[in-house]
Enzyme design. Sequence first.
Site, PDB file in Angstrom:
ATOM      1  N   GLU A  86       0.816  -1.209   0.000  1.00 46.27           N
ATOM      2  CA  GLU A  86       0.000   0.000   0.000  1.00 46.27           C
ATOM      3  C   GLU A  86       0.851   1.262   0.000  1.00 46.27           C
ATOM      4  O   GLU A  86       1.966   1.271   0.520  1.00 46.27           O
ATOM      5  CB  GLU A  86      -0.952   0.015   1.182  1.00 46.27           C
ATOM      6  CG  GLU A  86      -0.286   0.192   2.534  1.00 46.27           C
ATOM      7  CD  GLU A  86      -1.299   0.397   3.640  1.00 46.27           C
ATOM      8  OE1 GLU A  86      -1.802   1.518   3.787  1.00 46.27           O
ATOM      9  OE2 GLU A  86      -1.568  -0.591   4.340  1.00 46.27           O
ATOM     10  N   ARG A  97      -2.645  10.782   7.157  1.00 46.37           N
ATOM     11  CA  ARG A  97      -2.490  10.153   5.848  1.00 46.37           C
ATOM     12  C   ARG A  97      -3.789  10.192   5.048  1.00 46.37           C
ATOM     13  O   ARG A  97      -3.776  10.004   3.843  1.00 46.37           O
ATOM     14  CB  ARG A  97      -2.058   8.682   5.998  1.00 46.37           C
ATOM     15  CG  ARG A  97      -0.638   8.516   6.471  1.00 46.37           C
ATOM     16  CD  ARG A  97      -0.300   7.056   6.688  1.00 46.37           C
ATOM     17  NE  ARG A  97      -0.260   6.321   5.445  1.00 46.37           N
ATOM     18  CZ  ARG A  97      -0.431   5.005   5.357  1.00 46.37           C
ATOM     19  NH1 ARG A  97      -0.672   4.291   6.435  1.00 46.37           N
ATOM     20  NH2 ARG A  97      -0.380   4.402   4.197  1.00 46.37           N
ATOM     21  N   ARG A 101      -5.573   5.590  -0.945  1.00 47.33           N
ATOM     22  CA  ARG A 101      -4.399   4.738  -1.131  1.00 47.33           C
ATOM     23  C   ARG A 101      -4.353   4.170  -2.544  1.00 47.33           C
ATOM     24  O   ARG A 101      -5.381   4.024  -3.211  1.00 47.33           O
ATOM     25  CB  ARG A 101      -4.424   3.526  -0.182  1.00 47.33           C
ATOM     26  CG  ARG A 101      -4.551   3.828   1.286  1.00 47.33           C
ATOM     27  CD  ARG A 101      -3.235   4.290   1.895  1.00 47.33           C
ATOM     28  NE  ARG A 101      -3.349   4.370   3.341  1.00 47.33           N
ATOM     29  CZ  ARG A 101      -3.860   5.403   3.990  1.00 47.33           C
ATOM     30  NH1 ARG A 101      -4.330   6.440   3.339  1.00 47.33           N
ATOM     31  NH2 ARG A 101      -3.919   5.395   5.314  1.00 47.33           N
ATOM     32  N   HIS A 117     -10.559   4.257   2.368  1.00 46.01           N
ATOM     33  CA  HIS A 117      -9.786   3.450   3.308  1.00 46.01           C
ATOM     34  C   HIS A 117     -10.170   1.975   3.261  1.00 46.01           C
ATOM     35  O   HIS A 117     -10.563   1.376   4.259  1.00 46.01           O
ATOM     36  CB  HIS A 117      -9.896   4.004   4.724  1.00 46.01           C
ATOM     37  CG  HIS A 117      -8.737   3.615   5.590  1.00 46.01           C
ATOM     38  ND1 HIS A 117      -8.832   2.613   6.537  1.00 46.01           N
ATOM     39  CD2 HIS A 117      -7.477   4.064   5.640  1.00 46.01           C
ATOM     40  CE1 HIS A 117      -7.671   2.475   7.133  1.00 46.01           C
ATOM     41  NE2 HIS A 117      -6.822   3.342   6.613  1.00 46.01           N
TER      42      HIS A 117
END
Length: 128
Positions: A86, A97, A101, A117
Amino acid sequence: MRFPPHITRVGAAAAVLSALLVGGTVGATPASAAVGSVCYSDLPSQAYDTLDLIDQGGPFPYSQDGTVFSNREGVLPSEPSGYYHEYTVITPGSSTRGARRIVAGEQYQEDYYTSDHYATFDLIDFGC
């Protein structure tokens, strides 16, 4: 429009289809239930930066980038541990963050984008 760096990645769609057919389901959730597709050109600009860093091997902005993604949610096709890694897609204005991703698969070099997420993923289509 710039030339996508992963355009040379071939067979990702076939690999995913094969994994779905062979892998079946993980738990009670079919692997294909939350995996869609997204055109490379429709990604947020920060995702381009992340994909470029992946191609270059870093350096990455967060120490967690490049770590093994274990697919505990069972959304992606089932693969052996260590297959997925990731990487953070920076969220402007976020002090953390954030939720975005890129999850990269190694053997077939497929890249998935998630903006929530790991609840859902889209296979990145570098041909559109």
